[in-house]
Each structure stands twice: as C-alpha cells, then as structure tokens.
Design a protein around this motif. Structure first.
Motif, mmCIF file in Angstrom:
data_model
loop_
_atom_site.group_PDB
_atom_site.id
_atom_site.type_symbol
_atom_site.label_atom_id
_atom_site.label_comp_id
_atom_site.label_asym_id
_atom_site.label_seq_id
_atom_site.Cartn_x
_atom_site.Cartn_y
_atom_site.Cartn_z
ATOM 1 N N GLN A 1 0.841 -1.187 0.000
ATOM 2 C CA GLN A 1 0.000 0.000 0.000
ATOM 3 C C GLN A 1 0.883 1.246 0.000
ATOM 4 O O GLN A 1 1.890 1.295 0.681
ATOM 5 C CB GLN A 1 -0.903 -0.004 1.226
ATOM 6 C CG GLN A 1 -1.967 1.069 1.207
ATOM 7 C CD GLN A 1 -2.969 0.893 2.332
ATOM 8 O OE1 GLN A 1 -2.874 -0.051 3.113
ATOM 9 N NE2 GLN A 1 -3.916 1.791 2.427
ATOM 10 N N VAL A 2 0.477 2.242 -0.758
ATOM 11 C CA VAL A 2 1.251 3.475 -0.879
ATOM 12 C C VAL A 2 0.734 4.509 0.109
ATOM 13 O O VAL A 2 -0.477 4.666 0.291
ATOM 14 C CB VAL A 2 1.162 4.012 -2.308
ATOM 15 C CG1 VAL A 2 1.806 5.378 -2.418
ATOM 16 C CG2 VAL A 2 1.817 3.032 -3.275
ATOM 17 N N GLN A 3 1.661 5.180 0.740
ATOM 18 C CA GLN A 3 1.295 6.244 1.670
ATOM 19 C C GLN A 3 2.054 7.509 1.347
ATOM 20 O O GLN A 3 3.213 7.466 0.908
ATOM 21 C CB GLN A 3 1.631 5.825 3.105
ATOM 22 C CG GLN A 3 0.647 4.880 3.738
ATOM 23 C CD GLN A 3 0.888 4.725 5.228
ATOM 24 O OE1 GLN A 3 2.029 4.559 5.659
ATOM 25 N NE2 GLN A 3 -0.163 4.791 6.014
ATOM 26 N N LEU A 4 1.406 8.637 1.570
ATOM 27 C CA LEU A 4 2.048 9.947 1.504
ATOM 28 C C LEU A 4 1.893 10.582 2.871
ATOM 29 O O LEU A 4 0.775 10.724 3.366
ATOM 30 C CB LEU A 4 1.402 10.834 0.445
ATOM 31 C CG LEU A 4 1.434 10.338 -1.002
ATOM 32 C CD1 LEU A 4 0.728 11.345 -1.910
ATOM 33 C CD2 LEU A 4 2.858 10.129 -1.478
ATOM 34 N N VAL A 5 3.007 10.949 3.472
ATOM 35 C CA VAL A 5 2.971 11.544 4.805
ATOM 36 C C VAL A 5 3.499 12.967 4.721
ATOM 37 O O VAL A 5 4.663 13.189 4.356
ATOM 38 C CB VAL A 5 3.804 10.725 5.806
ATOM 39 C CG1 VAL A 5 3.779 11.395 7.178
ATOM 40 C CG2 VAL A 5 3.243 9.294 5.898
ATOM 41 N N GLU A 6 2.637 13.917 5.049
ATOM 42 C CA GLU A 6 2.970 15.341 4.970
ATOM 43 C C GLU A 6 3.402 15.854 6.338
ATOM 44 O O GLU A 6 2.915 15.384 7.370
ATOM 45 C CB GLU A 6 1.743 16.126 4.487
ATOM 46 C CG GLU A 6 1.236 15.697 3.126
ATOM 47 C CD GLU A 6 -0.269 15.582 3.041
ATOM 48 O OE1 GLU A 6 -0.847 15.811 1.969
ATOM 49 O OE2 GLU A 6 -0.874 15.235 4.076
ATOM 50 N N SER A 7 4.264 16.840 6.331
ATOM 51 C CA SER A 7 4.679 17.482 7.571
ATOM 52 C C SER A 7 5.098 18.915 7.270
ATOM 53 O O SER A 7 5.313 19.280 6.117
ATOM 54 C CB SER A 7 5.839 16.712 8.217
ATOM 55 O OG SER A 7 6.965 16.698 7.368
ATOM 56 N N GLY A 8 5.182 19.719 8.339
ATOM 57 C CA GLY A 8 5.708 21.061 8.204
ATOM 58 C C GLY A 8 4.682 22.180 8.197
ATOM 59 O O GLY A 8 5.045 23.352 8.135
ATOM 60 N N GLY A 9 3.427 21.840 8.264
ATOM 61 C CA GLY A 9 2.409 22.895 8.267
ATOM 62 C C GLY A 9 2.329 23.577 9.616
ATOM 63 O O GLY A 9 3.142 23.343 10.506
ATOM 64 N N GLY A 10 1.332 24.447 9.759
ATOM 65 C CA GLY A 10 1.150 25.130 11.028
ATOM 66 C C GLY A 10 0.782 26.582 10.828
ATOM 67 O O GLY A 10 0.184 26.956 9.825
ATOM 68 N N LEU A 11 1.162 27.379 11.814
ATOM 69 C CA LEU A 11 0.804 28.797 11.836
ATOM 70 C C LEU A 11 2.006 29.666 11.520
ATOM 71 O O LEU A 11 3.107 29.413 12.027
ATOM 72 C CB LEU A 11 0.257 29.146 13.221
ATOM 73 C CG LEU A 11 -0.155 30.580 13.477
ATOM 74 C CD1 LEU A 11 -1.333 30.958 12.592
ATOM 75 C CD2 LEU A 11 -0.504 30.762 14.946
ATOM 76 N N ALA A 12 1.800 30.666 10.685
ATOM 77 C CA ALA A 12 2.852 31.626 10.364
ATOM 78 C C ALA A 12 2.228 33.014 10.268
ATOM 79 O O ALA A 12 1.030 33.152 10.017
ATOM 80 C CB ALA A 12 3.542 31.257 9.055
ATOM 81 N N ARG A 13 3.060 34.021 10.454
ATOM 82 C CA ARG A 13 2.598 35.390 10.263
ATOM 83 C C ARG A 13 2.739 35.771 8.803
ATOM 84 O O ARG A 13 3.551 35.206 8.071
ATOM 85 C CB ARG A 13 3.413 36.351 11.123
ATOM 86 C CG ARG A 13 3.183 36.203 12.610
ATOM 87 C CD ARG A 13 4.059 37.178 13.387
ATOM 88 N NE ARG A 13 3.879 37.031 14.824
ATOM 89 C CZ ARG A 13 3.126 37.840 15.570
ATOM 90 N NH1 ARG A 13 2.487 38.841 15.001
ATOM 91 N NH2 ARG A 13 3.025 37.650 16.857
ATOM 92 N N ALA A 14 1.968 36.743 8.389
ATOM 93 C CA ALA A 14 2.112 37.275 7.041
ATOM 94 C C ALA A 14 3.551 37.743 6.836
ATOM 95 O O ALA A 14 4.130 38.399 7.714
ATOM 96 C CB ALA A 14 1.140 38.423 6.818
ATOM 97 N N GLY A 15 4.108 37.363 5.695
ATOM 98 C CA GLY A 15 5.490 37.678 5.408
ATOM 99 C C GLY A 15 6.471 36.611 5.841
ATOM 100 O O GLY A 15 7.653 36.672 5.498
ATOM 101 N N GLY A 16 5.981 35.663 6.617
ATOM 102 C CA GLY A 16 6.839 34.595 7.123
ATOM 103 C C GLY A 16 6.980 33.442 6.150
ATOM 104 O O GLY A 16 6.543 33.520 4.991
ATOM 105 N N SER A 17 7.571 32.363 6.652
ATOM 106 C CA SER A 17 7.867 31.200 5.812
ATOM 107 C C SER A 17 7.478 29.906 6.516
ATOM 108 O O SER A 17 7.482 29.824 7.744
ATOM 109 C CB SER A 17 9.360 31.145 5.492
ATOM 110 O OG SER A 17 9.774 32.281 4.766
ATOM 111 N N LEU A 18 7.152 28.936 5.702
ATOM 112 C CA LEU A 18 6.953 27.566 6.151
ATOM 113 C C LEU A 18 7.502 26.645 5.074
ATOM 114 O O LEU A 18 7.528 27.016 3.893
ATOM 115 C CB LEU A 18 5.479 27.251 6.383
ATOM 116 C CG LEU A 18 4.798 27.824 7.626
ATOM 117 C CD1 LEU A 18 3.299 27.555 7.567
ATOM 118 C CD2 LEU A 18 5.386 27.234 8.898
ATOM 119 N N ARG A 19 7.883 25.444 5.478
ATOM 120 C CA ARG A 19 8.359 24.447 4.525
ATOM 121 C C ARG A 19 7.577 23.160 4.740
ATOM 122 O O ARG A 19 7.615 22.581 5.823
ATOM 123 C CB ARG A 19 9.853 24.188 4.710
ATOM 124 C CG ARG A 19 10.457 23.334 3.596
ATOM 125 C CD ARG A 19 11.874 22.968 3.899
ATOM 126 N NE ARG A 19 12.578 22.468 2.735
ATOM 127 C CZ ARG A 19 13.544 21.541 2.794
ATOM 128 N NH1 ARG A 19 13.882 21.022 3.951
ATOM 129 N NH2 ARG A 19 14.143 21.150 1.687
#
Length: 120
Positions: A1-19
């Motif tokens: 079975q194939v799985q995709l596991v995502e990570s790195g989301g959350g809360l950021a301020r405008a102008g900020g960064s997330l990966r």
C-alpha cells in the motif's frame, strides 16, 4: 500500500515562511510527478505546484516568485518552500503523487492534507 505523509504545516505570520515535506512510501516502481494542491472550505482543490521526476516544474501564478518546489528522488520526498506568506495562502495543503505501482499500473495518491494558517 502506498502512503504519503505530509509534515511542516502550522501557523505563520504574514510575510513569514513555512516548509512542507511529503514522503512517499510503499509499493512504487516509478515515482513520476509529485506536487502540492490546496483547498479552502467551499472551494475546489487547486494546484499550487508540481515537479516531475526530471525536475520540470509548474507553479501556479498566485505563488510564483514566493513558493518553490523541489524533490529528493532517492528519498521519495517533495518539498514546498513557502516564503512571503499571505493570509490568502491559508488552506489545507495536499500532497499528490503520480506513480507506477509494483505491477506497473499508473496510479495517483493523495496525502491526508496539512493545515497552513497565515495570520495578518
């Protein structure tokens, strides 16, 4: 079975960064295109960016110049670097993989989705 596991989301301020990261695992013979889509309540899921195995990239106009997509084929991982975030980037982000199964059947898989919230 194939799985995709995502990570790195959350809360950021405008102008900020997330990966964001997404790792594919399971019975995959060839991992072809991988990408990111996003969806807000009441709207259709929309393309953010995709990248082929050879590194060909498609970026939507509304993230071009702010987001970059990359992948590590050996680790079956795709990344979405999100810079200069705006409140309108708030959405659930979904990883997508286009692959050939162990039986060489073309398949598409979606991740569970990960929330990204950008405050003003």
């Amino acid at each position: 079975q194939v799985q995709l596991v995502e990570s790195g989301g959350g809360l950021a301020r405008a102008g900020g960064s997330l990966r964001l990261s997404c790792v594919a695992s399971g019975s995959i013979s060839v991992l072809r295109a991988m990408g990111w889509y996003r969806q807000v309540p009441g709207a259709e899921r929309e393309l953010v960016a995709t990248i082929t195995r050879n590194g060909d990239i498609v970026l939507s106009d509304y993230v071009n110049g702010r987001f970059t997509i990359s992948r590590d084929n050996a680790k079956r991982t795709v990344f979405l670097q999100m810079n200069s975030l705006k409140p309108e980037d708030t959405a659930v982000y979904y990883c997508n993989a286009d692959y050939l199964s162990d039986l060489m059947s073309p398949e598409v898989k979606w991740g569970q989705g990960i929330q990204v919230t950008v405050s003003s």
